[in-house]
Design a protein around this motif. Structure first.
Motif, mmCIF file in Angstrom:
data_model
loop_
_atom_site.group_PDB
_atom_site.id
_atom_site.type_symbol
_atom_site.label_atom_id
_atom_site.label_comp_id
_atom_site.label_asym_id
_atom_site.label_seq_id
_atom_site.Cartn_x
_atom_site.Cartn_y
_atom_site.Cartn_z
ATOM 1 N N PHE A 1 0.832 -1.207 0.000
ATOM 2 C CA PHE A 1 0.000 0.000 0.000
ATOM 3 C C PHE A 1 0.868 1.258 0.000
ATOM 4 N N ASP A 2 1.938 1.199 0.735
ATOM 5 C CA ASP A 2 2.861 2.342 0.781
ATOM 6 C C ASP A 2 3.524 2.539 -0.587
ATOM 7 N N TYR B 1 2.283 1.632 -3.544
ATOM 8 C CA TYR B 1 1.314 2.058 -4.555
ATOM 9 C C TYR B 1 0.270 3.017 -3.972
ATOM 10 N N ASN B 2 0.702 3.853 -3.079
ATOM 11 C CA ASN B 2 -0.189 4.708 -2.287
ATOM 12 C C ASN B 2 -1.182 5.517 -3.117
ATOM 13 N N ASN B 3 -0.768 6.018 -4.272
ATOM 14 C CA ASN B 3 -1.618 6.897 -5.074
ATOM 15 C C ASN B 3 -2.328 6.163 -6.213
ATOM 16 N N LYS B 4 -2.320 4.841 -6.174
ATOM 17 C CA LYS B 4 -2.992 4.049 -7.212
ATOM 18 C C LYS B 4 -4.316 3.483 -6.702
ATOM 19 N N TYR C 1 -9.068 4.383 -4.216
ATOM 20 C CA TYR C 1 -7.640 4.616 -4.094
ATOM 21 C C TYR C 1 -7.103 4.042 -2.788
ATOM 22 N N ILE C 2 -5.886 3.552 -2.862
ATOM 23 C CA ILE C 2 -5.279 2.879 -1.715
ATOM 24 C C ILE C 2 -5.220 3.783 -0.494
ATOM 25 N N ASN C 3 -4.934 5.055 -0.703
ATOM 26 C CA ASN C 3 -4.824 5.962 0.446
ATOM 27 C C ASN C 3 -6.172 6.245 1.106
ATOM 28 N N GLN C 4 -7.245 5.671 0.523
ATOM 29 C CA GLN C 4 -8.581 5.820 1.123
ATOM 30 C C GLN C 4 -9.072 4.540 1.803
ATOM 31 N N THR D 1 -9.694 1.856 4.461
ATOM 32 C CA THR D 1 -9.740 1.897 5.929
ATOM 33 C C THR D 1 -9.122 0.633 6.520
ATOM 34 N N ARG E 1 -9.114 -3.244 5.082
ATOM 35 C CA ARG E 1 -7.867 -4.007 4.950
ATOM 36 C C ARG E 1 -7.979 -5.351 5.666
#
Length: 409
Positions: free
Chosen positions: A285-286, A288-291, A320-323, A325, A329
Motif C-alpha cells: 500500500f505504501d 502504490y499509495n496513489n494508485k 484509491y489505496i490511500n482511502q 480503511t 484491509r
C-alpha cells in the motif's frame, strides 16, 4: 492337461494376473474388449503414465483410503520394486520425479504398454482383443464365458480384472460388477474417486484456467475439519480441480450424502500469518499509495483473482489505496487467508480418475484374491472396493492384486 484360465480385462491388473498365471503352467487367455491393451494407461498422467511410486510399502499403505488392511498382503507380496524390475527387464527405462512419482524416461505411456505386451508374449499368454464378455456363469466346477458375438467357452478358473466405471471411453463400463453379482457377490456403492468438484459460487467461472500454486485448502463438514492439504489447484468453469482437489475428493466422498454442508477454505498465502500478511499489504500500500486498489495488489495476487477478492471484501476496485480503511484491509486479509467456497457436488463418476467402491473385500481372500463364495473365481484391480490417493498408488494396487490372483489361480 493344463488348467484353462480366463482373465477378463487387459488393463494393468489383468496383464500382471495373466502373465503370472501362465508362468505357473496354466493355459491362459486374456480377453480385452478394446482393440488394444491398457487403453486407460494411455491417458493416465496426461499421456505419460505415473507407473508407481518410489515410496516404501508402509507409505503405500498410508495412502490407501479404502480397505487398507485388505491390501496389506498384496502390497508386501508384489512391491513397486517388483513391477519396475519386470518393466525394466522388458526394455522400459524409468525415472523418479517430484513426490516419488515414477514415469517412463520417454514420457510415453505407449512404451509401458509395449513392455507389458512383451511380458505377456514371453509368458505365452493368448491375447484376444476385440472380444467382449457378456456373461460369466458357474456350474459343475466350470466357468462359462459368453461373449457379445454369442459364442462361449469353458474355463477352470476366471480372474475378473475389468476395472471400475470411470473413463468409460476406455472400456471401464462396470462389466465386472455385473459378472460378480451374477455369481453371488455384493458390490459396495460406486462413487467417483479422485475427481474435480463443483461449487455453488458462480464467480469461479471468471477464474477458469487459473492455477494456484503453494496454497492450502481445508474442507469442513459441519464444524469439523475433515481435510487439509498444501499444493496446487486449478479453477474450472464449474469449480475446482488439480492435485489437492483430487486428493480431497477421495477423502470426503464418503460424506457427500451427509446432510451437513461442506465448506471449503483456500488460504492463498499459507506461509504468512495474519499479522505478517498485514505487514506485507501495508508495504504494498505504501508502494502504490496513489494508485487504485485494483492496481495495488498485483505483487501479491494473480491479476485474475484481484477483482474477485475485492468484491468479496466489499471494496470498490476503483477506490484509491490511500482511502482504504483498516476495517477494509482486515476484510481483505480475511478473504486472502480464508477464501470461502460452498461445495456443491463432485463431477460424475465418468470423469473420475478412479472408482471408489466395488466388489466387497469381505467376500475376497486378501492373501490370494480368490472369492470366498465361488471356488476358482478371482478378482484383481479397481473392480475391488479399494482405492488410494494420487501418486502412482492406485496402479500399484492393480499390479499387486493382479500378482496374487495370478500366482494363486
Amino acid at each position: 492337461m493344463k488348467e484353462k484360465v480366463a482373465v477378463i480385462g487387459g488393463g494393468p491388473a489383468g496383464i500382471i494376473a495373466a502373465g503370472f498365471a501362465s508362468s505357473r503352467n496354466k493355459e491362459v487367455k486374456l480377453f480385452e474388449k478394446n482393440n488394444k491393451l491398457g487403453k486407460k494407461l494411455f491417458i493416465t498422467g496426461k499421456g505419460r503414465c505415473n507407473i508407481t511410486n518410489n515410496a516404501d510399502v508402509e507409505t503405500f499403505l498410508d495412502n490407501v483410503t479404502t480397505n487398507k488392511d485388505f491390501l496389506y498382503s498384496a502390497l508386501y507380496s508384489y512391491t513397486n520394486r517388483d513391477i519396475l524390475a519386470l518393466l525394466n527387464k522388458c526394455g522400459l527405462k524409468t525415472k523418479v520425479e517430484r513426490g516419488g512419482r515414477i514415469f517412463p524416461v520417454s514420457d510415453k505411456s505407449s512404451d509401458i504398454i509395449k513392455a507389458f505386451e512383451k511380458f505377456l508374449i514371453e509368458k505365452n499368454v493368448d491375447i484376444i482383443l476385440n472380444k467382449e464378455v457378456n456373461k460369466v456363469s458357474h456350474r459343475d466346477g466350470f466357468f462359462t464365458l459368453t461373449f457379445k458375438d454369442s459364442s462361449s467357452e469353458n474355463f477352470d478358473k476366471v480372474i475378473i480384472a475389468t476395472g471400475g466405471k470411470s473413463y468409460p471411453i476406455t472400456g471401464s463400463t462396470g462389466d465386472g460388477y455385473k459378472f460378480a453379482k451374477d455369481l453371488g457377490h455384493s458390490t459396495i456403492a460406486l462413487k467417483p474417486g479422485l475427481v474435480p468438484c463443483e461449487t455453488k459460487e458462480k464467480w469461479v467461472r471468471d477464474l477458469q484456467g487459473l492455477t494456484l500454486k503453494n496454497i492450502s485448502i481445508s474442507a469442513y463438514i459441519g464444524n469439523k475439519k475433515t481435510y487439509e492439504n498444501f499444493g496446487e489447484m486449478l479453477f474450472t468453469h464449474f469449480g475446482l480441480t488439480g492435485p489437492i482437489i483430487l486428493t480431497m475428493s477421495n477423502i470426503i466422498n464418503k460424506h457427500v450424502s451427509a446432510k451437513e454442508e461442506i465448506i471449503l477454505y483456500i488460504d492463498l498465502k499459507p506461509a504468512l500469518s495474519f499479522e505478517k500478511l498485514d505487514n506485507r499489504i501495508l508495504k504494498d500500500f505504501d508502494k502504490y499509495n496513489n494508485k487504485q486498489i485494483k492496481n495495488g495488489l498485483k505483487d501479491l495476487l494473480p491479476q485474475k483473482l484481484i477483482p474477485i477478492i475485492l468484491r468479496l471484501s466489499n471494496i470498490n476496485e476503483s477506490q484509491y489505496i490511500n482511502q482504504i480503511t483498516k476495517e477494509e484491509r482486515i476484510r481483505l486479509i480475511e478473504n486472502i487467508k480464508k477464501l470461502k467456497l460452498n461445495f456443491l457436488k463432485f463431477r460424475p463418476i465418468e470423469e473420475a480418475i478412479i472408482t471408489s467402491g466395488g466388489i466387497s473385500t469381505l467376500e475376497i481372500n486378501p492373501s490370494t484374491m480368490e472369492s470366498k463364495l465361488v471356488k476358482g473365481l478371482f478378482f484383481a484391480g479397481e473392480v475391488i472396493d479399494v482405492d488410494s490417493l494420487t501418486g502412482g498408488y492406485n496402479l500399484q494396487n492393480a499390479y499387486s492384486t493382479g500378482y496374487l490372483a495370478g500366482i494363486n489361480c
